[in-house]
Design a protein around this motif. Structure first.
Motif, PDB file in Angstrom:
ATOM      1  N   GLU A  19      -1.136  12.066   0.806  1.00 15.49           N
ATOM      2  CA  GLU A  19      -1.794  12.944   1.771  1.00 15.49           C
ATOM      3  C   GLU A  19      -2.703  13.932   1.051  1.00 15.49           C
ATOM      4  O   GLU A  19      -2.436  14.320  -0.094  1.00 15.49           O
ATOM      5  CB  GLU A  19      -0.752  13.732   2.577  1.00 15.49           C
ATOM      6  N   SER A  60      -8.127   3.320   1.642  1.00 13.42           N
ATOM      7  CA  SER A  60      -8.375   3.567   3.063  1.00 13.42           C
ATOM      8  C   SER A  60      -8.107   5.037   3.359  1.00 13.42           C
ATOM      9  O   SER A  60      -7.023   5.558   3.047  1.00 13.42           O
ATOM     10  CB  SER A  60      -7.459   2.685   3.917  1.00 13.42           C
ATOM     11  N   TYR A 110      -4.384   5.627   1.927  1.00 10.24           N
ATOM     12  CA  TYR A 110      -3.612   4.411   1.645  1.00 10.24           C
ATOM     13  C   TYR A 110      -4.291   3.664   0.506  1.00 10.24           C
ATOM     14  O   TYR A 110      -5.503   3.404   0.542  1.00 10.24           O
ATOM     15  CB  TYR A 110      -3.537   3.540   2.894  1.00 10.24           C
ATOM     16  N   LEU A 111      -3.520   3.309  -0.517  1.00  9.03           N
ATOM     17  CA  LEU A 111      -4.075   2.634  -1.680  1.00  9.03           C
ATOM     18  C   LEU A 111      -2.977   1.883  -2.424  1.00  9.03           C
ATOM     19  O   LEU A 111      -1.796   2.209  -2.287  1.00  9.03           O
ATOM     20  CB  LEU A 111      -4.776   3.629  -2.605  1.00  9.03           C
ATOM     21  N   LYS A 121       8.648   6.890  -2.994  1.00  6.05           N
ATOM     22  CA  LYS A 121       8.088   5.744  -2.281  1.00  6.05           C
ATOM     23  C   LYS A 121       7.596   4.648  -3.225  1.00  6.05           C
ATOM     24  O   LYS A 121       7.287   3.542  -2.783  1.00  6.05           O
ATOM     25  CB  LYS A 121       6.913   6.189  -1.404  1.00  6.05           C
ATOM     26  N   GLN A 135      -4.795  11.161   5.594  1.00  3.43           N
ATOM     27  CA  GLN A 135      -3.821  10.192   5.110  1.00  3.43           C
ATOM     28  C   GLN A 135      -4.595   9.180   4.270  1.00  3.43           C
ATOM     29  O   GLN A 135      -5.640   8.676   4.691  1.00  3.43           O
ATOM     30  CB  GLN A 135      -3.107   9.500   6.271  1.00  3.43           C
ATOM     31  N   GLU A 168      -0.395   0.848  -5.303  1.00  2.00           N
ATOM     32  CA  GLU A 168       0.320   1.676  -6.271  1.00  2.00           C
ATOM     33  C   GLU A 168      -0.350   1.635  -7.643  1.00  2.00           C
ATOM     34  O   GLU A 168      -0.373   2.644  -8.366  1.00  2.00           O
ATOM     35  CB  GLU A 168       1.778   1.224  -6.382  1.00  2.00           C
ATOM     36  N   MET A 217       0.842  -1.199   0.000  1.00  2.00           N
ATOM     37  CA  MET A 217       0.000   0.000   0.000  1.00  2.00           C
ATOM     38  C   MET A 217       0.884   1.258   0.000  1.00  2.00           C
ATOM     39  O   MET A 217       1.906   1.314   0.675  1.00  2.00           O
ATOM     40  CB  MET A 217      -0.903   0.018   1.227  1.00  2.00           C
ATOM     41  N   ILE A 218       0.446   2.258  -0.737  1.00  2.00           N
ATOM     42  CA  ILE A 218       1.152   3.532  -0.826  1.00  2.00           C
ATOM     43  C   ILE A 218       0.371   4.578  -0.052  1.00  2.00           C
ATOM     44  O   ILE A 218      -0.869   4.578  -0.034  1.00  2.00           O
ATOM     45  CB  ILE A 218       1.302   3.958  -2.303  1.00  2.00           C
ATOM     46  N   ASN A 219       1.084   5.487   0.584  1.00  2.00           N
ATOM     47  CA  ASN A 219       0.463   6.564   1.348  1.00  2.00           C
ATOM     48  C   ASN A 219       0.603   7.884   0.588  1.00  2.00           C
ATOM     49  O   ASN A 219       1.697   8.272   0.198  1.00  2.00           O
ATOM     50  CB  ASN A 219       1.130   6.673   2.724  1.00  2.00           C
TER      51      ASN A 219
END
Length: 329
Positions: A5, A309, A292-293, A21, A290, A295, A1-3
């Motif tokens: 913002e 998320s 999260y999904l 990332k 934040q 890539e 998962m990638i974060n």
């Protein structure tokens, strides 16, 4: 998962993506597709945004990272003052530094952590530069001026005066008697000069401003590639300098100015130097969510609800509480 913002400066909102990332960084075409989908109020996340901020490795040796800015329509901007503050905050946390240089399309710019504006409202100071008044840099054509500082331009308005400068984004600025009564005129002019036209074929950011008191302004901007926004960082910076040049008895250099906008306020300071000016822009750098999904969602610009998320922070409540202390007045 990638974060990633969701962030804002004066409620000029963005998604912030750190390409370092990713297993495979997005291409420019992928980033353009992503920003058009991600920022849209219907197809995007969290009601969309005004643009996308992309952090990448610096190619300039003095900078610690590079910032790229994508507008809602997929075009790239040279600079974004509100966005740079949020990128500065992100990098300060990631690299544990309080003062450093960030590479932008036009220059390496100084940024530093600033005392919180209010409890829970982190702030950063960023350099807005370089400043130019030339037609080549601002991008005007078919106007009989080598420099436009507080000049009437009948093609734009029968009774307003204008100042044009690049910081390095191009800006056209007018001071008006009542900012609220002038909103419709600003929208019409902004739209005209950002459609095919003979005066600014590359488009231009258009700002109207009202002087509220000595060293206090209210600024509203129609942004190139975006339209109306809650605030435009380079617009407020450029307007501060335009105000000083046109009305030096009311807008001082080397003093903190308060610039109100639809999304809150910033502080600016005009610095003069031998070869011109630079402007310091100080304001909030707020993280609202934040995200999260996978890539692949970024590469494909597809956001299926079950794959994403969203975690909301409490920073927007703190920011709105800060704004409420002066909004009504």
């Amino acid at each position: 998962m990638i974060n990633i913002e969701k962030v804002h400066g004066s409620q000029n909102s963005f998604f912030l993506l750190d390409q370092t990332k990713l297993v495979k960084p997005l291409t420019t075409t992928e980033l353009q597709n992503l920003v058009i989908k991600l920022t849209d109020s219907k197809t995007g996340l969290l009601g969309g945004s005004d643009g996308l901020l992309v952090v990448e490795p610096a190619t300039a040796p003095a900078a610690i990272a590079q910032m790229r800015i994508f507008n809602k329509d997929g075009s790239q901007a040279l600079m974004c003052g509100n966005g740079l503050r949020t990128v500065a905050r992100y990098l300060a946390g990631k690299l544990h530094q309080r003062e450093f240089l960030v590479q932008t399309a036009a220059a390496n710019l100084r940024v530093q952590q600033y005392p919180d504006l209010a409890p829970g409202v982190p702030a950063f100071s960023v350099e807005i530069a370089p400043v130019s008044f030339t037609a080549n840099d601002v991008g005007w054509h078919n106007l009989p001026f080598t420099k436009i500082i507080n000049q009437p331009i009948p093609a734009f308005s029968a009774n307003l005066k204008f100042t044009a400068l690049a910081v390095p984004n191009p800006h056209l600025i007018s001071f008006v008697a009542d900012i609220h009564e002038s909103h419709e005129i600003l929208g019409q002019l902004g739209q005209e000069l950002n459609q095919p036209n003979q005066y600014f074929p590359g488009g231009v950011n258009v700002s109207f401003a009202q002087i509220l008191a000595p060293n206090k302004l209210f600024v509203e901007t129609y942004e190139r590639g975006v339209g109306f926004t809650n605030a435009c960082g380079t617009g407020m910076s450029a307007t501060s300098l335009a105000g000083h040049l046109a009305y030096p008895e009311q807008i001082a250099a080397d003093e903190l100015l308060t610039v109100y906008n639809l999304g809150g306020l910033v502080k600016t300071k005009i610095h003069s130097r031998v070869n011109g000016y630079w402007i310091e822009l100080i304001g909030n750098a707020t993280v609202t969510h934040q995200i999260y999904l996978p890539e692949k969602c970024l590469h494909e610009a597809e956001f299926e609800q079950q794959q994403v998320s969203l975690v909301e922070t409490d920073e927007q409540d703190a920011y709105l509480k800060f704004v409420s202390t002066f909004k009504n007045s």
